[in-house]
Design a protein around this motif. Structure first.
Motif, short mmCIF file in Angstrom:
data_model
loop_
_atom_site.label_atom_id
_atom_site.label_comp_id
_atom_site.label_asym_id
_atom_site.label_seq_id
_atom_site.Cartn_x
_atom_site.Cartn_y
_atom_site.Cartn_z
N SER A 61 0.82 -1.22 0.00
CA SER A 61 0.00 0.00 0.00
C SER A 61 0.85 1.26 0.00
O SER A 61 0.32 2.37 -0.09
CB SER A 61 -0.94 0.00 1.20
OG SER A 61 -0.23 0.13 2.42
N LEU A 62 2.17 1.10 0.10
CA LEU A 62 3.07 2.25 0.05
C LEU A 62 3.72 2.42 -1.32
O LEU A 62 4.50 3.34 -1.53
CB LEU A 62 4.16 2.10 1.11
CG LEU A 62 3.66 2.03 2.57
CD1 LEU A 62 4.81 1.72 3.51
CD2 LEU A 62 2.96 3.31 2.97
N ALA A 63 3.40 1.53 -2.25
CA ALA A 63 4.01 1.55 -3.58
C ALA A 63 3.47 2.71 -4.42
O ALA A 63 2.30 3.08 -4.30
CB ALA A 63 3.75 0.23 -4.30
N PRO A 64 4.33 3.29 -5.26
CA PRO A 64 3.90 4.42 -6.10
C PRO A 64 2.70 4.07 -7.00
O PRO A 64 1.81 4.91 -7.18
CB PRO A 64 5.14 4.72 -6.95
CG PRO A 64 6.29 4.20 -6.16
CD PRO A 64 5.77 2.99 -5.44
N GLU A 65 2.67 2.85 -7.51
CA GLU A 65 1.63 2.50 -8.48
C GLU A 65 0.23 2.45 -7.88
O GLU A 65 -0.77 2.56 -8.62
CB GLU A 65 1.94 1.17 -9.17
CG GLU A 65 2.19 0.00 -8.24
CD GLU A 65 3.66 -0.18 -7.91
OE1 GLU A 65 4.06 -1.33 -7.65
OE2 GLU A 65 4.42 0.82 -7.90
N VAL A 66 0.11 2.31 -6.56
CA VAL A 66 -1.23 2.32 -5.96
C VAL A 66 -1.54 3.66 -5.30
O VAL A 66 -2.62 3.84 -4.73
CB VAL A 66 -1.41 1.17 -4.93
CG1 VAL A 66 -1.25 -0.18 -5.60
CG2 VAL A 66 -0.45 1.33 -3.76
N ASN A 67 -0.60 4.60 -5.40
CA ASN A 67 -0.79 5.91 -4.79
C ASN A 67 -0.73 7.05 -5.80
O ASN A 67 -0.61 8.22 -5.42
CB ASN A 67 0.26 6.13 -3.70
CG ASN A 67 -0.01 5.31 -2.46
OD1 ASN A 67 -1.00 5.53 -1.78
ND2 ASN A 67 0.86 4.35 -2.16
N GLY A 68 -0.80 6.71 -7.07
CA GLY A 68 -0.80 7.76 -8.09
C GLY A 68 0.55 8.39 -8.34
O GLY A 68 0.63 9.52 -8.81
N GLY A 69 1.61 7.66 -8.00
CA GLY A 69 2.95 8.17 -8.26
C GLY A 69 3.79 8.26 -7.00
O GLY A 69 3.30 8.12 -5.88
N GLN A 70 5.09 8.50 -7.20
CA GLN A 70 6.04 8.50 -6.10
C GLN A 70 5.79 9.64 -5.10
O GLN A 70 5.92 9.45 -3.88
CB GLN A 70 7.47 8.60 -6.64
CG GLN A 70 8.55 8.41 -5.58
CD GLN A 70 8.53 7.02 -4.98
OE1 GLN A 70 8.60 6.04 -5.71
NE2 GLN A 70 8.43 6.92 -3.66
N GLU A 71 5.41 10.79 -5.60
CA GLU A 71 5.23 11.94 -4.71
C GLU A 71 4.15 11.68 -3.68
O GLU A 71 4.34 11.92 -2.47
CB GLU A 71 4.88 13.19 -5.53
CG GLU A 71 4.75 14.44 -4.68
CD GLU A 71 4.45 15.69 -5.50
OE1 GLU A 71 4.22 16.74 -4.89
OE2 GLU A 71 4.46 15.60 -6.74
N ARG A 72 3.01 11.18 -4.13
CA ARG A 72 1.93 10.91 -3.18
C ARG A 72 2.28 9.72 -2.30
O ARG A 72 1.91 9.68 -1.11
CB ARG A 72 0.60 10.66 -3.90
CG ARG A 72 -0.56 10.54 -2.93
CD ARG A 72 -1.91 10.72 -3.62
NE ARG A 72 -2.99 10.61 -2.64
CZ ARG A 72 -3.56 9.46 -2.30
NH1 ARG A 72 -3.14 8.32 -2.85
NH2 ARG A 72 -4.53 9.42 -1.41
#
Length: 231
Positions: A61-72
């Motif tokens: 759940s901390l991966a960029p792909e499930v958070n809309g990118g690295q920044e988020r």
């Protein structure tokens, strides 16, 4: 302001149909987003878990792909690290519902493993439902509703309209063919009326004092609905 209870999974794995243990826990956004909404409104948060264990975040759940990118993803991780309440949970047995204005269950696959069969959590759910206080449950956390059995063996949430992680979403996430059981299916079997929305889109369902969300993107809107009921 008042206290809000976060009831969270205490496990770090989910046992699949073939017996393998998939690493999991709670889903970061589903704890962070409501936490930020509630804290911004001035509420105090108390975390409770089975046996008072410190909850484990699902690293996926901390991966960029499930958070809309690295920044988020970085923002979510930083926000999670700042939630000191996660490191000092109380046990489910020590919960006194009179101390809280609302109860919230974040998801992740963890609740499928422990809260789904936890009778103490089931009692908390039933007592909160009966109290009329806002009860909020999101994503996979409605698995906990399965443990809310009344004395006659029926489910306390039978007849309630809820949103929960759907079979379609579980399939798209790659776990539908690996799971021992599917959340949407089990809820329907228990008499719960699952209101299926579009995969991954926000879907919040309110039925009496029960507020439920379908997926991670539903967690912030769910928290806003809870605040309306605390105003």
């Amino acid at each position: 302001m008042s206290k809000i209870l976060f009831v969270m999974t205490g496990v770090d794995h989910w046992t699949l149909a073939d017996g393998t243990k998939h690493p999991t826990g709670f889903w970061a956004e589903e704890a962070v987003a409501p936490y930020e909404v509630f804290k911004a409104a001035g509420h105090e948060i108390v975390v409770a878990t089975p046996d008072g264990v410190v909850p484990t975040v699902d690293k996926g759940s901390l991966a960029p792909e499930v958070n809309g990118g690295q920044e988020r993803a970085d923002k979510i991780a930083a926000a999670l690290a700042s939630i000191t309440e996660l490191h000092h949970p109380i046990t489910l047995e020590d919960v006194d519902l009179d101390d809280y204005a609302a109860v919230f269950y974040p998801g992740g696959h963890g609740p499928m493993e422990d809260l789904a069969v936890d009778s103490t959590s089931g009692r908390i759910l039933i007592d909160t439902l009966d109290s009329g206080k806002p009860l909020a449950v999101v994503c996979h956390a409605p698995a906990a509703l399965l443990a809310a059995e009344k004395a006659d063996g029926s489910n306390a949430f039978a007849g309630y309209r809820v949103a929960a992680f759907t079979n379609a979403e579980e399939s798209q996430a790659g776990f539908a063919d690996k799971a021992k059981w599917l959340l949407e299916t089990r809820l329907v079997e228990a008499g719960v009326q699952v209101q299926v929305g579009e995969p991954w889109a926000p879907n919040v369902v309110v039925d009496r004092n029960l507020v439920t969300g379908q997926n991670p993107s539903s967690s912030a809107p769910l928290a806003v609905e809870v605040l309306k009921r605390l105003a």
